[in-house]
Design a protein around this motif. Structure first.
Motif, mmCIF file in Angstrom:
data_model
loop_
_atom_site.group_PDB
_atom_site.id
_atom_site.type_symbol
_atom_site.label_atom_id
_atom_site.label_comp_id
_atom_site.label_asym_id
_atom_site.label_seq_id
_atom_site.Cartn_x
_atom_site.Cartn_y
_atom_site.Cartn_z
ATOM 1 N N LEU A 92 0.800 -1.223 0.000
ATOM 2 C CA LEU A 92 0.000 0.000 0.000
ATOM 3 C C LEU A 92 0.831 1.270 0.000
ATOM 4 O O LEU A 92 0.368 2.309 -0.486
ATOM 5 N N TYR A 95 1.505 2.528 -3.480
ATOM 6 C CA TYR A 95 0.177 2.781 -4.052
ATOM 7 C C TYR A 95 -0.353 4.137 -3.601
ATOM 8 O O TYR A 95 -0.822 4.953 -4.403
ATOM 9 N N VAL A 96 -0.253 4.398 -2.306
ATOM 10 C CA VAL A 96 -0.725 5.670 -1.749
ATOM 11 C C VAL A 96 0.208 6.808 -2.146
ATOM 12 O O VAL A 96 -0.247 7.909 -2.485
ATOM 13 N N SER A 99 -0.615 7.871 -5.570
ATOM 14 C CA SER A 99 -1.887 8.592 -5.572
ATOM 15 C C SER A 99 -1.691 10.053 -5.173
ATOM 16 O O SER A 99 -2.286 10.961 -5.764
ATOM 17 N N TYR A 116 -6.925 10.721 -2.753
ATOM 18 C CA TYR A 116 -5.702 10.330 -2.055
ATOM 19 C C TYR A 116 -5.799 10.405 -0.535
ATOM 20 O O TYR A 116 -5.177 9.587 0.149
ATOM 21 N N LYS A 119 -7.296 7.104 0.342
ATOM 22 C CA LYS A 119 -6.334 6.021 0.142
ATOM 23 C C LYS A 119 -5.291 6.004 1.253
ATOM 24 O O LYS A 119 -4.745 4.950 1.575
#
Length: 151
Positions: A92, A95-96, A99, A116, A119
């Motif tokens: 994650l 991924y974050v 974002s 975001y 997220k």
């Protein structure tokens, strides 16, 4: 945390009223409902683990002594819990980060809200669950090695 459910209920109630009585559906209710619902779920995982409220198949588990249950818990924390949740947390982070760098917006709704911050809640919730898992693991280890149950 329960205030998120209240906010979610108000939003969905407003959407139902607006859609069916005013014939004017909102553009924002869907986005806010999955963001708030997801936040409630993710932030509630650690609390649920602390309260021992997660789903568990108790057919055999409850027949064991507290020490036997602690040994089973240790085994499953080491084999399933920590690898799964630590791996998810690790996945994650980029991924974050991506974002945030992208300034990502939701593609689900018409008004395209920023996504975001929502997220960001994902790795925070998983991290809190991992911390609670460490506490539960240590609690089980104390019991398994002859200590008394800690409340």
């Amino acid at each position: 945390m329960i205030w998120l459910v209240v906010v979610l209920t108000v939003i969905i109630g407003y959407e139902i009223f607006s859609r069916y009585f005013l014939n004017a559906p909102t553009r924002w209710a869907f986005d806010l409902s999955y963001m708030i619902g997801g936040t409630f779920f993710l932030m509630g995982e650690a609390w649920t683990l602390r309260k021992q409220q997660h789903v568990r198949i108790d057919i055999f588990y409850n027949r064991f002594s507290p020490r036997g249950r602690a040994v089973i818990d240790i085994f499953f924390y080491l084999i399933f819990f920590f690898p799964l949740w630590a791996g998810l947390f690790w996945a994650l982070i980029p991924y974050v980060q991506f974002s945030w760098e992208l300034g990502e917006r939701s593609m689900q709704g018409y008004w395209r809200p920023i996504i975001y911050p929502f997220k960001t809640v994902m790795p925070i919730g998983v991290f809190l669950l991992l911390l609670q898992g460490v506490a539960e693991f240590l609690r089980s280890a104390v019991i398994a090695f002859g200590g008394e149950e800690i409340q």
